[in-house]
Design a protein around this motif. Structure first.
Motif, PDB file in Angstrom:
ATOM      1  N   HIS A  92      -4.433   7.982  -0.817  1.00  0.00           N
ATOM      2  CA  HIS A  92      -3.868   7.323  -1.999  1.00  0.00           C
ATOM      3  C   HIS A  92      -4.571   6.002  -2.315  1.00  0.00           C
ATOM      4  N   ARG A  93      -5.559   5.645  -1.519  1.00  0.00           N
ATOM      5  CA  ARG A  93      -6.169   4.320  -1.632  1.00  0.00           C
ATOM      6  C   ARG A  93      -6.816   4.101  -2.997  1.00  0.00           C
ATOM      7  N   ASP A  94      -7.579   5.067  -3.464  1.00  0.00           N
ATOM      8  CA  ASP A  94      -8.245   4.922  -4.764  1.00  0.00           C
ATOM      9  C   ASP A  94      -7.234   4.735  -5.893  1.00  0.00           C
ATOM     10  N   GLU A  95      -6.166   5.519  -5.874  1.00  0.00           N
ATOM     11  CA  GLU A  95      -5.163   5.434  -6.926  1.00  0.00           C
ATOM     12  C   GLU A  95      -4.477   4.070  -6.925  1.00  0.00           C
ATOM     13  N   LEU A  96      -4.178   3.551  -5.730  1.00  0.00           N
ATOM     14  CA  LEU A  96      -3.538   2.238  -5.622  1.00  0.00           C
ATOM     15  C   LEU A  96      -4.459   1.138  -6.147  1.00  0.00           C
ATOM     16  N   LEU A  97      -5.726   1.211  -5.775  1.00  0.00           N
ATOM     17  CA  LEU A  97      -6.690   0.211  -6.254  1.00  0.00           C
ATOM     18  C   LEU A  97      -6.835   0.281  -7.766  1.00  0.00           C
ATOM     19  N   ALA A  98      -6.832   1.486  -8.290  1.00  0.00           N
ATOM     20  CA  ALA A  98      -6.996   1.655  -9.734  1.00  0.00           C
ATOM     21  C   ALA A  98      -5.850   1.036 -10.521  1.00  0.00           C
ATOM     22  N   MET A  99      -4.647   1.022  -9.952  1.00  0.00           N
ATOM     23  CA  MET A  99      -3.516   0.433 -10.667  1.00  0.00           C
ATOM     24  C   MET A  99      -3.414  -1.076 -10.445  1.00  0.00           C
ATOM     25  N   GLY A 100      -4.341  -1.617  -9.626  1.00  0.00           N
ATOM     26  CA  GLY A 100      -4.373  -3.061  -9.430  1.00  0.00           C
ATOM     27  C   GLY A 100      -3.674  -3.564  -8.193  1.00  0.00           C
ATOM     28  N   VAL A 101      -3.267  -2.681  -7.283  1.00  0.00           N
ATOM     29  CA  VAL A 101      -2.689  -3.108  -6.013  1.00  0.00           C
ATOM     30  C   VAL A 101      -3.812  -3.625  -5.116  1.00  0.00           C
ATOM     31  N   GLU A 102      -3.636  -4.803  -4.527  1.00  0.00           N
ATOM     32  CA  GLU A 102      -4.627  -5.395  -3.631  1.00  0.00           C
ATOM     33  C   GLU A 102      -4.339  -4.940  -2.202  1.00  0.00           C
ATOM     34  N   LEU A 103      -5.336  -4.335  -1.574  1.00  0.00           N
ATOM     35  CA  LEU A 103      -5.160  -3.736  -0.253  1.00  0.00           C
ATOM     36  C   LEU A 103      -5.918  -4.517   0.817  1.00  0.00           C
ATOM     37  N   TYR A 104      -5.245  -4.764   1.929  1.00  0.00           N
ATOM     38  CA  TYR A 104      -5.836  -5.425   3.088  1.00  0.00           C
ATOM     39  C   TYR A 104      -5.538  -4.584   4.321  1.00  0.00           C
ATOM     40  N   GLU A 105      -6.553  -4.402   5.170  1.00  0.00           N
ATOM     41  CA  GLU A 105      -6.401  -3.586   6.375  1.00  0.00           C
ATOM     42  C   GLU A 105      -6.714  -4.426   7.605  1.00  0.00           C
ATOM     43  N   LEU A 106      -5.815  -4.403   8.561  1.00  0.00           N
ATOM     44  CA  LEU A 106      -5.941  -5.226   9.756  1.00  0.00           C
ATOM     45  C   LEU A 106      -7.242  -4.949  10.498  1.00  0.00           C
ATOM     46  N   ARG A 107      -7.910  -6.020  10.866  1.00  0.00           N
ATOM     47  CA  ARG A 107      -9.073  -5.881  11.738  1.00  0.00           C
ATOM     48  C   ARG A 107      -8.581  -5.733  13.169  1.00  0.00           C
ATOM     49  N   SER A 108      -8.958  -4.648  13.818  1.00  0.00           N
ATOM     50  CA  SER A 108      -8.433  -4.336  15.135  1.00  0.00           C
ATOM     51  C   SER A 108      -8.859  -5.342  16.195  1.00  0.00           C
ATOM     52  N   GLU A 109     -10.148  -5.649  16.254  1.00  0.00           N
ATOM     53  CA  GLU A 109     -10.653  -6.587  17.258  1.00  0.00           C
ATOM     54  C   GLU A 109     -10.806  -7.939  16.597  1.00  0.00           C
ATOM     55  N   GLN A 110      -9.801  -8.793  16.744  1.00  0.00           N
ATOM     56  CA  GLN A 110      -9.827 -10.068  16.038  1.00  0.00           C
ATOM     57  C   GLN A 110      -8.997 -11.100  16.796  1.00  0.00           C
ATOM     58  N   ALA A 111      -9.139 -12.363  16.374  1.00  0.00           N
ATOM     59  CA  ALA A 111      -8.376 -13.434  16.983  1.00  0.00           C
ATOM     60  C   ALA A 111      -7.501 -14.156  15.974  1.00  0.00           C
ATOM     61  N   GLY A 112      -7.884 -14.154  14.723  1.00  0.00           N
ATOM     62  CA  GLY A 112      -7.203 -14.979  13.732  1.00  0.00           C
ATOM     63  C   GLY A 112      -5.784 -14.565  13.447  1.00  0.00           C
ATOM     64  N   LEU A 113      -5.487 -13.262  13.458  1.00  0.00           N
ATOM     65  CA  LEU A 113      -4.163 -12.812  13.052  1.00  0.00           C
ATOM     66  C   LEU A 113      -3.100 -13.246  14.041  1.00  0.00           C
ATOM     67  N   GLY A 114      -3.475 -13.328  15.323  1.00  0.00           N
ATOM     68  CA  GLY A 114      -2.508 -13.800  16.303  1.00  0.00           C
ATOM     69  C   GLY A 114      -2.001 -15.182  15.958  1.00  0.00           C
ATOM     70  N   ASN A 115      -2.905 -16.062  15.534  1.00  0.00           N
ATOM     71  CA  ASN A 115      -2.499 -17.401  15.142  1.00  0.00           C
ATOM     72  C   ASN A 115      -1.618 -17.357  13.897  1.00  0.00           C
ATOM     73  N   ALA A 116      -1.962 -16.486  12.954  1.00  0.00           N
ATOM     74  CA  ALA A 116      -1.208 -16.395  11.707  1.00  0.00           C
ATOM     75  C   ALA A 116       0.236 -15.992  11.958  1.00  0.00           C
ATOM     76  N   PHE A 117       0.468 -15.193  12.985  1.00  0.00           N
ATOM     77  CA  PHE A 117       1.822 -14.757  13.280  1.00  0.00           C
ATOM     78  C   PHE A 117       2.422 -15.517  14.455  1.00  0.00           C
ATOM     79  N   GLY A 118       1.878 -16.680  14.737  1.00  0.00           N
ATOM     80  CA  GLY A 118       2.524 -17.564  15.690  1.00  0.00           C
ATOM     81  C   GLY A 118       2.295 -17.223  17.138  1.00  0.00           C
TER      82      GLY A 118
END
Length: 578
Positions: A433-459
């Motif tokens: 459904h990704r293409d259809e969602l993008l076409a209607m203007g929904v902004e999509l973000y997908e979690l980066r699996s190997e990362q450090a920043g998100l841990g800080n963002a969620f405390g």
């Protein structure tokens, strides 16, 4: 292992496939005795009740219910431990999964101690995951002053999930319907609700992978609404006392097998110290696990920063999973409970109350929790932020998004990437459904699996980061609507949560809480997620800010083999089962 979280989706698909050619060979017990019990009737008279009243009086608030966002493992674990240690009358735990590992061992030890000092304990657990070493958790039913029931159980032996699926295969439609609710309630006056199950991976302590999650600590009368939902499930005919399903001797045998498996694992990992009983099978000692990240201390409820605000509970009724002999389709429209407590429309607060009342009325038009959220999306006027780990939008979800976009609502969705998804089969339902969602203007973000920043963002970056570069997986279920309405619950925006699993959520009308959640989500999207766009006719994953990574034109951080496998089998998996 955190990847057991995907079991429900895999089991559902497998069960239906097997049902085409096999008959069942095991049955659930009949004429089961289920003594009726209910939540504590006078919670204000307990020490926790008095504490809540003191905190509210000190805040000088017009509202009776307070909330704290639990945005990292120390707060999430410490709040639950504080509730256990503070309880004097009752503890009610309702979960989809409780894993037999080190963090659970510490928590359940405290629960046993509470039972020893006279606290009545009720534990309600969905029965899908209670196989192998995780079945050891069921020994809590043998503790004096503890009652434990399994919701919607599978028939058959508990040695393996596959064996139990074979044993219940003639009831495949029911097998795929699960109780997904998560509640932790003390003295009917303080509770934790949200997305976390109980286990190392939900508290940043698993070596191989940890879930990024968000809970809310609730204080005051709204907890009584959560308890009413708990009681409805506890006293439902789908809830079976543990003793009606398995004997004490069988539980002892399961524990001994778990210990033997743990010993064999340690021998394969020479030099590892022996694990505590609760860590059986992990290959990591309880002491080592605890030392990896943060100490397990109860939260100080006297200093917790409560935000007092009007709120409602959205809860699926247990009838969403029909009783024995009923048509499974009957469970798809059981009715939604929307309860409002802790609201006092006085003076300047009346505007907030009116806003919440309108939201509650809109949600009540839905037949399930997810339906109610779609009704809320229909009320959005400026901005919608969504976190849904498993994001499989059905036709009505896409229609709600399209209508919101037509009104000028900005929609941003954070979900798992293929690499971070513990259930790749669920990613299939999103990707188609990704293409259809993008076409209607929904902004999509997908979690980066190997990362450090998100841990800080969620405390979780301060004393709560995952050990040693382990995999990160999104598990939070959150909506922020127009910067004023915050929803935290157990539900995903997918067809499984909408039609099959039971769910529960807390809806709070608070600018302050909404702003805090939005800031965390904004940072997570910028620093911990790939921004998915269509550019020059192809999909592009823009790298997280400050990551130093290059943009990608294929599912990032994945192998060609995994991408090919998903592409091959994806068309065979219907959205309704993902």
């Amino acid at each position: 292992m955190p990847f057991r979280n995907a079991l429900g989706r895999t089991a559902a698909c497998l069960a239906l496939v097997l049902a085409l050619g096999l008959g069942g060979c095991a049955e659930l017990p009949k004429n089961v005795d289920r003594p009726v019990s209910t939540a504590l009737a006078a919670p204000a008279t307990t020490p926790l009740g008095e504490l809540v009243q003191q905190r509210r009086a000190a805040a000088g608030t017009r509202y009776e219910s307070g909330f704290v966002l639990l945005d990292g493992p120390p707060a999430a674990y410490g709040s639950r431990l504080a509730l256990v240690e503070g309880a004097r009358k009752t503890l009610d735990l309702q979960y989809y999964a409780i894993h037999a590992d080190a963090s659970t061992a510490r928590l359940l030890k405290a629960v046993r101690e509470a039972a020893e000092r006279g606290v009545r304990v009720r534990i309600l657990l969905d029965d899908l995951h209670s196989t192998g070493r995780d079945a050891v958790v069921m020994r809590m039913a043998l503790v004096p002053n503890v009652e434990m029931r399994m919701f919607n159980p599978l028939a058959g032996a508990r040695a393996s999930t596959l064996g139990r699926l074979f044993g219940s295969i003639d009831d495949a439609a029911r097998i795929q319907q699960r109780m997904h609710n998560k509640l932790f309630i003390a003295d009917n006056v303080l509770a934790v609700a949200g997305g976390r199950n109980l286990g190392d991976a939900y508290f940043g302590k698993d070596r191989k992978g940890n879930f990024i999650d968000l809970d809310v600590l609730v204080a005051g009368p709204l907890v009584q609404d959560l308890s009413r939902s708990f009681d409805a499930y506890w006293n439902n005919e789908r809830a079976y006392p543990v003793q009606s399903l398995v004997t004490a001797k069988e539980l002892d045998q399961i524990r001994e097998q778990a210990r033997a498996d743990a010993k064999a694992e340690r021998e394969r990992q020479a030099g590892d110290p022996a694990p505590a009983d609760g860590a059986a099978g992990t290959g990591t000692s309880a002491a080592e696990v605890r030392a990896q990240v943060w100490d397990e201390r109860p939260m100080d409820l006297r200093t917790a920063d409560f935000v007092w605000a009007p709120a409602v509970v959205l809860a699926d009724k247990p009838g969403k999973i029909p009783p024995d002999g009923a048509n499974a389709d009957a469970g798809k429209a059981p009715g939604l409970t929307v309860t409002q407590a802790g609201r006092r429309p006085q003076g300047g607060a009346a505007k907030n109350d009116a806003s919440l009342a309108a939201a509650a009325d809109a949600a009540a038009d839905g037949e399930t929790v997810v339906d109610g959220l779609l009704q809320l999306i229909g009320q959005a006027r400026s901005e919608l932020l969504v976190i849904s780990p498993y994001f499989v939008p059905g036709a009505d979800m896409k229609q709600a998004f399209a209508a919101a976009r037509a009104r000028g609502v900005r929609i941003r969705v954070l979900t798992n990437s293929l690499a971070s998804n513990d259930a790749p089969v669920a990613h299939v339902g999103y990707a188609r459904h990704r293409d259809e969602l993008l076409a209607m203007g929904v902004e999509l973000y997908e979690l980066r699996s190997e990362q450090a920043g998100l841990g800080n963002a969620f405390g979780s970056g301060s004393g709560g980061s995952a050990p040693g570069g382990s995999r990160s997986m999104l598990h939070s279920k959150v909506l922020v609507i127009d910067g004023r309405l915050l929803v935290v619950g157990s539900m995903n925006l997918d067809l499984r949560s909408q039609h099959q699993n039971t769910e529960i959520a807390v809806l709070v009308r608070s600018d302050a809480l909404s702003r805090t959640a939005a800031q965390m989500i904004d940072q997570a999207m910028r620093e911990g997620a790939w921004h998915v766009l269509r550019s020059d006719g192809r999909m592009v994953w823009h790298a997280p800010e400050g990551s130093g990574l290059e943009d990608a034109t294929a599912e990032p951080d994945t192998s060609a083999g995994l991408r090919a496998l998903v592409k091959l089998f994806g068309p065979l998996a219907p959205d309704a089962l993902l």
